[in-house]
Design an enzyme around this catalytic site. Structure first.
Site, PDB file in Angstrom:
ATOM      1  N   HIS A 163       0.673  -1.128   0.049  1.00 19.01           N
ATOM      2  CA  HIS A 163      -0.095   0.069  -0.076  1.00 19.01           C
ATOM      3  C   HIS A 163       0.788   1.276   0.021  1.00 19.01           C
ATOM      4  O   HIS A 163       1.864   1.176   0.510  1.00 19.01           O
ATOM      5  CB  HIS A 163      -0.846  -0.120   1.221  1.00 19.01           C
ATOM      6  CG  HIS A 163      -2.052   0.930   1.324  1.00 19.01           C
ATOM      7  ND1 HIS A 163      -1.712   2.283   1.737  1.00 19.01           N
ATOM      8  CD2 HIS A 163      -3.116   0.824   1.294  1.00 19.01           C
ATOM      9  CE1 HIS A 163      -2.893   2.868   1.901  1.00 19.01           C
ATOM     10  NE2 HIS A 163      -3.700   2.137   1.398  1.00 19.01           N
ATOM     11  N   ASP A 197       3.305  -4.415   8.111  1.00 17.36           N
ATOM     12  CA  ASP A 197       1.916  -3.475   7.982  1.00 17.36           C
ATOM     13  C   ASP A 197       0.425  -4.493   8.090  1.00 17.36           C
ATOM     14  O   ASP A 197       0.284  -5.435   7.231  1.00 17.36           O
ATOM     15  CB  ASP A 197       1.868  -3.039   6.415  1.00 17.36           C
ATOM     16  CG  ASP A 197       0.609  -2.349   6.081  1.00 17.36           C
ATOM     17  OD1 ASP A 197      -0.446  -2.517   7.039  1.00 17.36           O
ATOM     18  OD2 ASP A 197       0.629  -1.706   5.128  1.00 17.36           O
ATOM     19  N   GLN A 227      -4.381  -4.724   7.049  1.00 14.51           N
ATOM     20  CA  GLN A 227      -5.510  -5.983   6.325  1.00 14.51           C
ATOM     21  C   GLN A 227      -5.611  -7.048   7.133  1.00 14.51           C
ATOM     22  O   GLN A 227      -6.636  -7.991   6.946  1.00 14.51           O
ATOM     23  CB  GLN A 227      -5.349  -5.984   4.996  1.00 14.51           C
ATOM     24  CG  GLN A 227      -5.442  -4.992   4.067  1.00 14.51           C
ATOM     25  CD  GLN A 227      -7.041  -4.189   4.014  1.00 14.51           C
ATOM     26  OE1 GLN A 227      -7.911  -4.803   4.420  1.00 14.51           O
ATOM     27  NE2 GLN A 227      -7.160  -3.046   3.484  1.00 14.51           N
ATOM     28  N   LYS A 232     -10.373  -0.512  10.137  1.00 18.01           N
ATOM     29  CA  LYS A 232     -10.663  -1.456   9.376  1.00 18.01           C
ATOM     30  C   LYS A 232     -11.071  -2.851   9.984  1.00 18.01           C
ATOM     31  O   LYS A 232     -11.179  -3.954   9.538  1.00 18.01           O
ATOM     32  CB  LYS A 232      -9.179  -1.932   8.624  1.00 18.01           C
ATOM     33  CG  LYS A 232      -8.990  -0.368   7.621  1.00 18.01           C
ATOM     34  CD  LYS A 232      -7.808  -1.004   6.737  1.00 18.01           C
ATOM     35  CE  LYS A 232      -7.171   0.299   6.007  1.00 18.01           C
ATOM     36  NZ  LYS A 232      -8.065   0.629   4.839  1.00 18.01           N
ATOM     37  N   CYS A 253      -4.981   2.522  -3.433  1.00 17.23           N
ATOM     38  CA  CYS A 253      -3.542   2.898  -2.929  1.00 17.23           C
ATOM     39  C   CYS A 253      -2.574   1.989  -3.410  1.00 17.23           C
ATOM     40  O   CYS A 253      -1.651   1.850  -2.476  1.00 17.23           O
ATOM     41  CB  CYS A 253      -3.759   3.317  -1.579  1.00 17.23           C
ATOM     42  SG  CYS A 253      -4.984   4.760  -1.451  1.00 17.23           S
TER      43      CYS A 253
HETATM   44  C1  PLP Z   1      -2.289  -2.895   3.530  1.00 19.77           C
HETATM   45  C2  PLP Z   1      -2.611  -1.591   3.846  1.00 19.77           C
HETATM   46  N1  PLP Z   1      -1.812  -0.608   4.448  1.00 19.77           N
HETATM   47  C3  PLP Z   1      -2.072   0.325   5.268  1.00 19.77           C
HETATM   48  C4  PLP Z   1      -3.150   1.245   4.791  1.00 19.77           C
HETATM   49  C5  PLP Z   1      -3.336   2.342   5.513  1.00 19.77           C
HETATM   50  O1  PLP Z   1      -4.447   2.475   6.534  1.00 19.77           O
HETATM   51  P1  PLP Z   1      -4.846   3.851   7.172  1.00 19.77           P
HETATM   52  O2  PLP Z   1      -5.406   4.545   6.045  1.00 19.77           O
HETATM   53  O3  PLP Z   1      -5.801   3.309   8.248  1.00 19.77           O
HETATM   54  O4  PLP Z   1      -3.792   4.486   7.734  1.00 19.77           O
HETATM   55  C6  PLP Z   1      -4.326   0.253   4.287  1.00 19.77           C
HETATM   56  C7  PLP Z   1      -5.247   0.887   4.026  1.00 19.77           C
HETATM   57  O5  PLP Z   1      -6.116   0.967   3.282  1.00 19.77           O
HETATM   58  C8  PLP Z   1      -3.950  -0.925   3.874  1.00 19.77           C
HETATM   59  O6  PLP Z   1      -5.000  -1.687   3.164  1.00 19.77           O
END
Ligand code: PLP
Lengths: 150, 420
Positions: free
Chosen positions: B137, B214, B217, B240, B378
């Site tokens: 992401h 990270d 998900q 999430k 993203c």
């Molecule tokens: C794999 C992953 N990492 C990071 C993020 C970023 O999360 P946040 O927007 O809650 O900071 C997302 C959100 O779409 C994600 O799917």
């Protein structure tokens, strides 16, 4: 009842999205601009050949959703031979139509472009329909940077 | 039936979730959009919230509202206790060794930035390398690019195959004496791939390279055990995983957090301040400058209680059933191509259809009441890897049903007709 979806995806639009007209690199173009819609990744390059104040030839290339592709295709078909002033006036009316300005007799005023009147019921798609027009404006004003709908 | 289940799921065990009962816990699911019952399949973007979480937040603002760690008065004590209890709940949720290893922050995004600036920045010199994967992401790419600009370090990217799986041998080859840090997604938001994080961590640790996970998900889908994984940092977002927005968690091993400088300066993160010298507070408070998202934190605590009542193992097993069903149904649609077909996947279905742009599919589905995400999610490098400008993504949660997948399929067939 005719659904809003069928008003959005009218036959002309589907047709132009599948078989876009003027879809090519214009050799010897004297104006060129790039448009980008980061929301859906639509990209297009617009080419113009001017004859004084008149758009002698116009073409585009790129990839995008049905609305943005059809919009560029119909725009190029409609603008060939128009003056810069006429093109800008058409853009203004088109913009009013897709953003839902009430009581527009768009059929009369915009001809084939009136097919996009359904867009006004889909606010998130307004950017798709107007990307090519913003790009046109940049080309006419000879802005060098990629225009973005953001 | 294939058994493409995760190690966290006992193969062959059928789920025993009472989905109808669960759905009643989520008020937002029971509404109509454009006159059609809402089919919410955009859970990877953000999930809906159970009533228990909404109630916890309402209760906080209605009764307990007060600042924490400051007042001597009753309400402040109550609020502080609730806030710190939430930290203990998170500790248990991810099986951290100690509650002080749990830092509350805004989101996964802020967590990655915190680790990049407070941990990695002091570690890297010009020419050093940070290793990520080709399925990250943007929030696990851009903070590292910023760090590289600041330090002269270089971002390296481990490739993935056509199924969207990390190529482990290639990943291992990229580890070298200049590698200072590895940061990978536990689960890819764009592809659904569950990465072999245990192997990744072990491989990196053999070379004494710290690993950031990270978990944005993963938190809504899997049982997380940071001790078993042995990751150095683990980051996720409340919103999430059926909790509030604006609250996230940055887990870090205590000895690493203790050695790190603060991320932001302000109130609460200090022990004493004179105009000449400031002594920082101990962890976790050193990393929680200013008044935090107290209501969000308490809401996250309530979320964890709610999930514990259902059981992450049960959630994972049920979602695998949904995933198998959805994969089969979608694959039967002419001209549909799934993007992301890893053997180990979470319940995320990303796809494209011949002759119809994802954005047009999204609009047509929307008018059927079906919420999906269309676009690059993203994760533009992932789109580039698969040669598509965008995909449609249906991301399923444990409150989704097979009937909703059927509705999605019907909507897609409808879209096919519009463009027929
Ligand atoms: C794999 C992953 N990492 C990071 C993020 C970023 O999360 P946040 O927007 O809650 O900071 C997302 C959100 O779409 C994600 O799917």
């Amino acid at each position: 009842m005719i659904s809003e979806i069928s008003l959005l995806y009218q036959e002309v639009i589907i047709d132009h999205s599948k078989r876009p007209r003027n879809f090519r690199v214009l050799e010897g173009a004297d104006r060129k601009a790039e448009g980008y819609n980061p929301l859906c990744g639509d990209r297009l390059v617009l080419f113009l050949k001017m004859d004084g104040d008149r758009i002698a030839e116009i073409a585009f290339q790129g990839s995008g959703c049905a609305i943005s592709t059809a919009s560029a295709s119909i725009m190029t078909a409609e603008l060939k031979g128009k003056t810069v002033k006429e093109a800008k006036e058409i853009f203004e009316k088109f913009h009013q139509m897709v953003t839902g300005t009430p009581n527009g007799d768009w059929e009369m005023r915009l001809g084939k472009l009136a097919a996009f009147s359904g867009v006004s019921q889909f606010p998130v798609r307004v950017k798709c329909a107007s990307l090519c027009w913003h790009t046109l404006k940049a080309a006419l004003e000879e802005k060098k940077e990629t225009v973005s709908t953001e | 039936m294939t058994t493409t289940m995760t190690p966290e799921v006992v193969v062959g065990v059928r789920s025993h979730l009472d989905v109808e009962k669960i759905r009643r816990d989520f008020p937002a699911l029971h509404q109509k959009v454009y006159g059609k019952p809402l089919v919410y399949l955009d859970n990877a973007a953000t999930s809906q919230k159970p009533q228990a979480v909404i109630d916890a937040i309402t209760r906080f603002f209605t009764i307990e509202n007060s600042n924490i760690h400051r007042g001597v008065h009753y309400l402040s004590e109550q609020a502080t206790r609730a806030y710190e209890e939430a930290r203990v709940k998170v500790k248990e949720f991810i099986n951290a060794r100690e509650a002080r290893e749990v830092i509350f922050c805004r989101s996964t995004t802020e967590g990655v930035n915190l680790v990049a600036q407070s941990f990695a920045r002091r570690l890297v010199k010009p020419g050093d390398e940070i290793l990520i994967t080709a399925m990250e992401h943007h929030s696990n790419i851009v903070p590292w690019q910023i760090l590289c600009e600041q330090t002269g370090a270089v971002l390296r990217v481990a490739p993935i195959n056509d199924a969207g799986e990390l190529l482990l041998p290639e990943f291992e080859k990229l580890l070298n004496p200049k590698t200072r840090l590895v940061s990978v997604a536990h689960i890819s938001n764009a592809l659904g791939t569950i990465n072999p994080v245990e192997q990744i961590i072990e491989t990196a640790h053999r070379r004494k390279i710290p690993v950031v996970i990270d978990g944005a998900q993963a938190a809504p889908h899997l049982k997380i055990d940071v001790q078993q994984l042995d990751c150095d940092f683990y980051l996720f977002s409340g919103h999430k995983m059926f909790g509030p927005t604006g609250i996230g968690v940055a887990y870090g091993k205590a000895h690493l957090l203790e050695a790190m400088p603060p991320y932001q300066g302000g109130g609460d993160m200090i022990l004493s301040v004179t105009l000449e010298k400031t002594t920082y507070n101990v962890i976790p408070h050193k990393f929680e400058a200013g008044t935090p998202n107290i209501a969000g934190t308490i809401g996250l605590g309530a979320t964890i209680d709610y999930l514990a009542g259902i059981g992450m193992e049960n959630i994972a097993a049920y979602e695998q059933e949904l995933l198998e069903y959805g994969t089969e149904k979608l694959s039967s649609i002419p001209g549909l191509r799934l993007i992301g077909t890893a053997k180990k996947k979470a319940s995320i279905l990303s796809f494209v259809m011949d002759g119809i742009h994802p954005h047009d599919i999204g609009t047509i589905l929307d008018r059927e009441g079906i919420a999906v995400r269309t676009g690059h999610h993203c994760a533009q490098p992932v789109m580039q890897r698969f040669g598509v400008p965008a995909t449609v993504r249906a991301s399923l949660a444990f409150y989704n049903t097979k009937e909703e997948i059927d509705a999605l399929v019907a909507g897609l067939l409808e879209a096919g007709k519009v463009f027929g």
